[in-house]
Enzyme design. Structure first.
Site, PDB file in Angstrom:
ATOM      1  N   ASP A   1       1.400   5.122   0.371  1.00 49.24           N
ATOM      2  CA  ASP A   1       0.883   6.265   1.074  1.00 49.24           C
ATOM      3  C   ASP A   1       0.866   7.532   0.356  1.00 49.24           C
ATOM      4  O   ASP A   1       2.004   7.881  -0.353  1.00 49.24           O
ATOM      5  CB  ASP A   1       1.916   6.424   2.428  1.00 49.24           C
TER       6      ASP A   1
ATOM      7  N   GLU B   1      -3.031   4.996  -1.907  1.00 44.35           N
ATOM      8  CA  GLU B   1      -3.663   5.855  -1.226  1.00 44.35           C
ATOM      9  C   GLU B   1      -3.796   7.292  -2.176  1.00 44.35           C
ATOM     10  O   GLU B   1      -2.573   7.722  -2.424  1.00 44.35           O
ATOM     11  CB  GLU B   1      -3.438   6.433   0.160  1.00 44.35           C
TER      12      GLU B   1
ATOM     13  N   HIS C   1     -16.081   6.170   1.583  1.00 42.10           N
ATOM     14  CA  HIS C   1     -16.143   6.455   3.138  1.00 42.10           C
ATOM     15  C   HIS C   1     -16.848   7.571   3.646  1.00 42.10           C
ATOM     16  O   HIS C   1     -17.628   7.435   4.642  1.00 42.10           O
ATOM     17  CB  HIS C   1     -14.656   6.461   3.705  1.00 42.10           C
TER      18      HIS C   1
ATOM     19  N   ARG D   1       0.862  -1.196  -0.051  1.00 44.64           N
ATOM     20  CA  ARG D   1       0.025  -0.064   0.004  1.00 44.64           C
ATOM     21  C   ARG D   1       0.868   1.222   0.174  1.00 44.64           C
ATOM     22  O   ARG D   1       1.837   1.474   0.792  1.00 44.64           O
ATOM     23  CB  ARG D   1      -0.813   0.043   1.090  1.00 44.64           C
TER      24      ARG D   1
END
Length: 590
Positions: free
Chosen positions: A244, A281, A309, A242
């Site tokens: 950042d 991200e 979200h 992942r």
């Protein structure tokens, strides 16, 4: 004897390696600009540039005495993997679980976390996503201020501890994803500028000068970052990374850093016969992040979806501050749009940004390229008190949120403890050993939230040991109500997602969402299934668009009434309907 080498173009005339208290000169490499190399005995070592102070190796595989101490080599071939031929699995169709090693258990180590892996197996997730594990000052921290991008935080268990954790996860059928930070380094222990142009003033980021991806010397900087990424995947058998805040990777070169990284990871995947992947991200809201290079994209596998979200958070909590303002006016409409079109901001006006933002997500069949979640480390820990939604929501509302995440066309991700509605907060904590930096962080945190109306004394002190202790999961909660019931619900939803492919179908174009904004009701159509959610204050009958056949699962009172399902307030049901097609898309009140 071992060979030591380092890229140090800033060194004017001399580079030495100190090993066990003795110094050895390195020679310039005639065919590698800026590189120095030479032989010296094995042992803990540090480099001196032009007779300066000893500095850790930028490519150090281990920092046994912390970020500021000497480096130590690691023999990766010495570790005996219990499943050396394991191939792993691809990301599509999987469920992820975000985990912070230091607060997942009271001991806060890889070995202690490994002891809890059976819980994740029983939960039904497929991948554990570890928050960053590179060395950082002190013992406790989130990990986003790491400085040695090839090494592992010693208090967690160092390189061997990480390998034991990955090996244990693989034995139990779980993959491991690692969160890595390429967009900045921590403020303490960062000696890269002494070696060479690792940073550039051509671009600026919230953390200061940008990592040098496009200025002179950037070839080596890119190789440094890519080499680190490949080392995690190769030497530690990590299944995916992942990345950042990739929107902060400023790069004007013809081939973007992310495209180059994606290509190198693809080559390693072929060489190792493993389906390696990258998750970004990004707040850019562009499908180019995950589109293949031949279509003008950067080739990453997936990206986080904050739009989903934010819409879900607003629908459940009613909050409207900050960036939630874009979603709070009509949260169910925003939620329906994300479920059927991916991005909410797809060229629309963003009041938070004061401009239009994003572009449409394409193609619609690639919903698995977006990660959907109810909570993350950011969305919990970056609140003033680090309060989870379980602090303010009823178990029923938490169950509604879980159902919308785990039956979505996205790749679902959970944040540790979410599955039982953990009552413990997850706060921002640090353990900076530099007193000036510690005070700056403390005051900065308080200043940020006092500007939003909080009293300074109400904001937890990141440096206070009690702050990290409050953030450790309480595993005894699993045996108590309502946590046990919520955990059963999460297990049920993940099982249903696995047993019924329609509930994990990534085709956004096949999703339909009917909603009544004023009444707080939403019905999501997923093939022959309906996910009916009643967020209103009273019980109500929600139209299914077809005759109900069976309530497959429910949290709260649910009863079929022909072509409707009657739900109590804050209740949710997964309903199977009789065969019959309905058009996909988004509608308002049925």
């Amino acid at each position: 004897m071992p060979r030591y080498e380092v890229w140090a173009p800033n060194a004017a005339s001399r580079v030495r390696v100190d090993v066990n208290g003795f110094g050895y000169d390195l020679a310039r490499c005639p065919d590698r600009d800026g590189w120095w190399s030479g032989e010296a005995p094995a042992g803990d070592y540090a480099f001196r540039l032009d007779d300066g102070p000893p500095l850790p190796d930028p490519r150090s595989a281990r920092q046994p005495h912390g970020p500021e101490g000497p480096s130590r080599a690691v023999d990766h071939a010495a570790f005996r993997w219990s499943r050396p031929g394991r191939r792993g699995r691809a990301l599509p169709g999987a469920v992820l679980y975000e985990l912070h090693v230091g607060t997942f258990t009271a001991r806060g180590t890889f070995d202690a976390a490994a002891e809890r892996l059976d819980h994740l197996v029983e939960l039904g997730v497929d991948f554990v996503e570890l928050m960053p594990v590179c060395p950082f000052p002190g013992r406790h921290g989130w990990g986003y201020d790491g400085v040695s991008l090839w090494a592992v935080h010693e208090p967690y268990g160092g390189p061997e501890g990480l390998k034991r954790f990955v090996d244990a996860a693989h034995r139990k059928g779980l993959g491991v994803v690692l969160d890595v930070v390429h967009n900045h380094l921590g403020p303490s222990g960062n000696h890269l500028p002494a070696y060479g142009p690792y940073f550039t003033d051509r671009h600026h980021t919230p953390w200061g000068s940008a990592v040098n991806l496009d200025a002179p010397g950037s070839d080596e900087v890119r190789a440094y970052l890519i080499g680190s990424a490949l080392a995690w995947l190769r030497d530690y058998r990590i299944d995916g990374l992942r990345l950042d805040a990739v929107h902060a990777l400023a790069d004007d070169r013809a081939v973007h850093f992310l495209e180059e990284l994606s290509a190198e990871v693809g080559r390693l995947a072929v060489a190792t016969n493993r389906p390696l992947f990258l998750i970004a991200e990004s707040d850019l809201n562009t499908p180019a992040t995950t589109a293949p290079p031949e279509a003008g994209g950067q080739g990453l596998t997936a990206q986080w979806s904050d739009d989903f979200h934010h819409a879900l958070h607003c629908a459940l909590t009613g909050e409207s501050q900050g960036y939630y303002g874009d979603f709070a006016h009509a949260p169910l409409a925003a939620l329906a749009k994300t479920l059927t079109r991916g991005f909410f901001h797809d060229g629309t006006w963003s009041s938070f940004r004061g401009r239009r933002h994003g572009r449409p997500f394409t193609p619609p069949g690639n919903g698995h390229r977006l990660l959907g979640y109810l909570q993350t480390h950011d969305q919990v820990g970056n609140r003033a008190l680090g309060d989870r939604v379980s602090t303010s929501l009823s178990p029923g509302r938490l169950a509604c949120g879980a159902a919308l995440v785990l039956t979505s066309p996205f790749t679902p991700m959970l944040f540790m403890g979410e599955e039982w509605g953990a009552a413990t907060p997850w706060q921002y904590f640090t353990d900076h050993t530099d007193p000036d930096l510690a005070e700056a962080v403390r005051q900065g945190r308080r200043r940020e939230f006092t500007g939003h109306g909080w009293a300074a004394e109400a904001v937890p002190d990141p440096q206070e040991p009690a702050t990290v202790l409050r953030s450790v999961l309480d595993w005894t909660e699993l045996r108590r109500a309502p946590h046990a019931e919520l955990l059963t619900w999460y297990r049920t939803l993940i099982r249903l997602r696995r047993e019924h492919p329609e509930l994990s179908d990534p085709d956004l174009g096949a999703v339909r969402a009917d909603f009544d904004e004023a009444a707080g009701r939403l019905v999501v159509h997923r093939g022959p299934y309906r996910i009916a959610v009643n967020l209103g204050p009273d019980g109500a009958a929600l139209p299914l668009g077809a005759t109900g056949r069976e309530v497959v699962a429910a949290f709260g009172a649910a009863e079929l009434e022909g072509t409707a399902v009657r739900l109590a307030a804050d209740a949710v049901a997964v309903v199977a309907v009789r065969p019959g097609r309905t058009p996909a898309g988004t509608t308002g009140p049925p």
